[in-house]
Design a protein around this motif. Structure first.
Motif, PDB file in Angstrom:
ATOM      1  N   ASP A 273       0.806  -1.218   0.000  1.00  0.00           N
ATOM      2  CA  ASP A 273       0.000   0.000   0.000  1.00  0.00           C
ATOM      3  C   ASP A 273       0.844   1.276   0.000  1.00  0.00           C
ATOM      4  O   ASP A 273       0.357   2.331   0.342  1.00  0.00           O
ATOM      5  N   ALA A 274       2.098   1.188  -0.367  1.00  0.00           N
ATOM      6  CA  ALA A 274       2.992   2.341  -0.243  1.00  0.00           C
ATOM      7  C   ALA A 274       3.357   2.972  -1.583  1.00  0.00           C
ATOM      8  O   ALA A 274       4.324   3.728  -1.669  1.00  0.00           O
ATOM      9  N   GLU A 275       2.573   2.706  -2.610  1.00  0.00           N
ATOM     10  CA  GLU A 275       2.879   3.250  -3.937  1.00  0.00           C
ATOM     11  C   GLU A 275       2.953   4.776  -3.918  1.00  0.00           C
ATOM     12  O   GLU A 275       3.856   5.367  -4.526  1.00  0.00           O
ATOM     13  N   GLU A 276       2.029   5.429  -3.217  1.00  0.00           N
ATOM     14  CA  GLU A 276       2.050   6.895  -3.162  1.00  0.00           C
ATOM     15  C   GLU A 276       3.314   7.403  -2.471  1.00  0.00           C
ATOM     16  O   GLU A 276       3.884   8.420  -2.882  1.00  0.00           O
ATOM     17  N   ALA A 277       3.760   6.715  -1.438  1.00  0.00           N
ATOM     18  CA  ALA A 277       4.989   7.112  -0.750  1.00  0.00           C
ATOM     19  C   ALA A 277       6.190   6.968  -1.688  1.00  0.00           C
ATOM     20  O   ALA A 277       7.051   7.865  -1.755  1.00  0.00           O
ATOM     21  N   ARG A 278       6.264   5.865  -2.424  1.00  0.00           N
ATOM     22  CA  ARG A 278       7.358   5.677  -3.387  1.00  0.00           C
ATOM     23  C   ARG A 278       7.322   6.756  -4.458  1.00  0.00           C
ATOM     24  O   ARG A 278       8.359   7.320  -4.819  1.00  0.00           O
ATOM     25  N   ASP A 279       6.119   7.064  -4.972  1.00  0.00           N
ATOM     26  CA  ASP A 279       5.996   8.106  -5.995  1.00  0.00           C
ATOM     27  C   ASP A 279       6.457   9.459  -5.464  1.00  0.00           C
ATOM     28  O   ASP A 279       7.130  10.216  -6.163  1.00  0.00           O
ATOM     29  N   TRP A 280       6.105   9.765  -4.221  1.00  0.00           N
ATOM     30  CA  TRP A 280       6.510  11.033  -3.605  1.00  0.00           C
ATOM     31  C   TRP A 280       8.038  11.096  -3.523  1.00  0.00           C
ATOM     32  O   TRP A 280       8.645  12.110  -3.872  1.00  0.00           O
ATOM     33  N   LEU A 281       8.657  10.017  -3.057  1.00  0.00           N
ATOM     34  CA  LEU A 281      10.118   9.983  -2.928  1.00  0.00           C
ATOM     35  C   LEU A 281      10.797  10.105  -4.295  1.00  0.00           C
ATOM     36  O   LEU A 281      11.816  10.791  -4.432  1.00  0.00           O
ATOM     37  N   ARG A 282      10.232   9.478  -5.322  1.00  0.00           N
ATOM     38  CA  ARG A 282      10.790   9.604  -6.673  1.00  0.00           C
ATOM     39  C   ARG A 282      10.641  11.030  -7.192  1.00  0.00           C
ATOM     40  O   ARG A 282      11.564  11.567  -7.807  1.00  0.00           O
ATOM     41  N   ARG A 283       9.469  11.626  -6.965  1.00  0.00           N
ATOM     42  CA  ARG A 283       9.200  12.981  -7.443  1.00  0.00           C
ATOM     43  C   ARG A 283      10.254  13.969  -6.942  1.00  0.00           C
ATOM     44  O   ARG A 283      10.659  14.885  -7.658  1.00  0.00           O
ATOM     45  N   TYR A 284      10.700  13.779  -5.720  1.00  0.00           N
ATOM     46  CA  TYR A 284      11.677  14.697  -5.135  1.00  0.00           C
ATOM     47  C   TYR A 284      13.115  14.179  -5.239  1.00  0.00           C
ATOM     48  O   TYR A 284      14.026  14.745  -4.641  1.00  0.00           O
ATOM     49  N   GLY A 285      13.325  13.108  -6.005  1.00  0.00           N
ATOM     50  CA  GLY A 285      14.668  12.610  -6.268  1.00  0.00           C
ATOM     51  C   GLY A 285      15.346  11.938  -5.092  1.00  0.00           C
ATOM     52  O   GLY A 285      16.575  11.852  -5.046  1.00  0.00           O
ATOM     53  N   LEU A 286      14.559  11.435  -4.135  1.00  0.00           N
ATOM     54  CA  LEU A 286      15.128  10.825  -2.939  1.00  0.00           C
ATOM     55  C   LEU A 286      15.348   9.322  -3.087  1.00  0.00           C
ATOM     56  O   LEU A 286      16.124   8.737  -2.344  1.00  0.00           O
ATOM     57  N   ILE A 287      14.645   8.722  -4.046  1.00  0.00           N
ATOM     58  CA  ILE A 287      14.923   7.350  -4.456  1.00  0.00           C
ATOM     59  C   ILE A 287      14.969   7.341  -5.977  1.00  0.00           C
ATOM     60  O   ILE A 287      14.375   8.196  -6.635  1.00  0.00           O
ATOM     61  N   ASP A 288      15.662   6.367  -6.532  1.00  0.00           N
ATOM     62  CA  ASP A 288      15.728   6.276  -7.982  1.00  0.00           C
ATOM     63  C   ASP A 288      14.553   5.457  -8.526  1.00  0.00           C
ATOM     64  O   ASP A 288      13.701   4.998  -7.751  1.00  0.00           O
ATOM     65  N   ARG A 289      14.526   5.245  -9.808  1.00  0.00           N
ATOM     66  CA  ARG A 289      13.381   4.540 -10.417  1.00  0.00           C
ATOM     67  C   ARG A 289      13.286   3.089  -9.987  1.00  0.00           C
ATOM     68  O   ARG A 289      12.261   2.447 -10.166  1.00  0.00           O
ATOM     69  N   PHE A 290      14.364   2.553  -9.403  1.00  0.00           N
ATOM     70  CA  PHE A 290      14.364   1.181  -8.909  1.00  0.00           C
ATOM     71  C   PHE A 290      14.027   1.105  -7.423  1.00  0.00           C
ATOM     72  O   PHE A 290      13.978   0.025  -6.849  1.00  0.00           O
ATOM     73  N   GLY A 291      13.846   2.259  -6.791  1.00  0.00           N
ATOM     74  CA  GLY A 291      13.507   2.298  -5.377  1.00  0.00           C
ATOM     75  C   GLY A 291      14.697   2.369  -4.446  1.00  0.00           C
ATOM     76  O   GLY A 291      14.542   2.222  -3.238  1.00  0.00           O
ATOM     77  N   ALA A 292      15.887   2.615  -4.978  1.00  0.00           N
ATOM     78  CA  ALA A 292      17.090   2.703  -4.145  1.00  0.00           C
ATOM     79  C   ALA A 292      17.307   4.139  -3.673  1.00  0.00           C
ATOM     80  O   ALA A 292      16.992   5.103  -4.386  1.00  0.00           O
ATOM     81  N   LEU A 293      17.868   4.280  -2.494  1.00  0.00           N
ATOM     82  CA  LEU A 293      18.200   5.596  -1.959  1.00  0.00           C
ATOM     83  C   LEU A 293      19.159   6.326  -2.886  1.00  0.00           C
ATOM     84  O   LEU A 293      20.097   5.725  -3.415  1.00  0.00           O
ATOM     85  N   THR A 294      18.948   7.626  -3.045  1.00  0.00           N
ATOM     86  CA  THR A 294      19.866   8.434  -3.849  1.00  0.00           C
ATOM     87  C   THR A 294      20.864   9.171  -2.946  1.00  0.00           C
ATOM     88  O   THR A 294      21.799   9.766  -3.449  1.00  0.00           O
ATOM     89  N   TRP A 295      20.657   9.124  -1.637  1.00  0.00           N
ATOM     90  CA  TRP A 295      21.541   9.769  -0.651  1.00  0.00           C
ATOM     91  C   TRP A 295      21.588  11.273  -0.844  1.00  0.00           C
ATOM     92  O   TRP A 295      22.600  11.916  -0.674  1.00  0.00           O
ATOM     93  N   ARG A 296      20.435  11.854  -1.225  1.00  0.00           N
ATOM     94  CA  ARG A 296      20.309  13.295  -1.381  1.00  0.00           C
ATOM     95  C   ARG A 296      19.267  13.812  -0.414  1.00  0.00           C
ATOM     96  O   ARG A 296      18.428  13.066   0.071  1.00  0.00           O
ATOM     97  N   LEU A 297      19.289  15.109  -0.215  1.00  0.00           N
ATOM     98  CA  LEU A 297      18.235  15.806   0.514  1.00  0.00           C
ATOM     99  C   LEU A 297      17.292  16.430  -0.483  1.00  0.00           C
ATOM    100  O   LEU A 297      17.706  16.787  -1.594  1.00  0.00           O
ATOM    101  N   ARG A 298      16.048  16.594  -0.086  1.00  0.00           N
ATOM    102  CA  ARG A 298      15.088  17.315  -0.930  1.00  0.00           C
ATOM    103  C   ARG A 298      15.571  18.759  -1.053  1.00  0.00           C
ATOM    104  O   ARG A 298      16.016  19.371  -0.088  1.00  0.00           O
ATOM    105  N   ALA A 299      15.488  19.276  -2.255  1.00  0.00           N
ATOM    106  CA  ALA A 299      15.917  20.670  -2.506  1.00  0.00           C
ATOM    107  C   ALA A 299      14.931  21.665  -1.936  1.00  0.00           C
ATOM    108  O   ALA A 299      13.815  21.378  -1.670  1.00  0.00           O
TER     109      ALA A 299
END
Length: 160
Positions: free
Chosen positions: A134-160
């Motif tokens: 049930d976490a699709e929206e959370a994953r989409d939010w994290l992708r939108r802000y570049g905090l995870i990549d398209r595979f769901g891995a951490l990008t090790w960045r902060l939201r701008a």
């Protein structure tokens, strides 16, 4: 419940990857500065996250997730209450699971059990069910802000 005292170095190393976030150790028995819920829960003041030996690891990761997910303006004014919208809170919960995956010695099952014991509330009744189904929206939010990549891995960045 997994505690900071048992994973200090690993938690500190992980949190420092989100510079300028800096873990600060609080002596036993002292109040935790910036703790929204009070001790033993982690506290946030600016770019410092305060942790005591009895702080639950899930609390450290959750508060760090707030720091990562908030925008730069909110980080500058951060004093105890991370604030944010419901979608961001869900993203923080998802992110803390991904961060826990980076810590040796803490399994997802342990983290989910600790989250449930603390009282996190999810539509499907528990943290694991939410994360897996049930976490699709959370994953989409994290992708939108570049905090995870398209595979769901951490990008090790902060939201701008």
């Amino acid at each position: 419940m997994q505690r900071y005292r048992d994973h200090r170095d690993a938690v500190d190393d992980l949190l420092r990857r989100f510079a300028p976030l800096e873990p600060v150790r609080v002596p036993a028995g002292e109040p935790i500065p910036g703790s929204y819920w009070g001790g033993p829960e982690a506290g946030l003041l600016g770019a410092r996250i305060f942790l005591r030996d009895d702080t639950p690891v899930h609390s450290a990761l959750h508060e760090a997730g707030h720091f990562v997910c908030m925008d730069a303006g909110r980080r500058l004014a951060l004093d105890t209450d991370a604030g944010g919208e419901v979608a961001e809170e869900d993203a923080v919960c998802y992110l803390q699971v991904l961060m826990a995956d980076q810590l040796g010695g803490i399994s997802r099952d342990q983290l989910f059990a600790d989250m449930d014991a603390w009282g996190y509330s999810f539509r499907l009744g528990n943290a694991q069910a939410w994360f897996e189904r049930d976490a699709e929206e959370a994953r989409d939010w994290l992708r939108r802000y570049g905090l995870i990549d398209r595979f769901g891995a951490l990008t090790w960045r902060l939201r701008a």
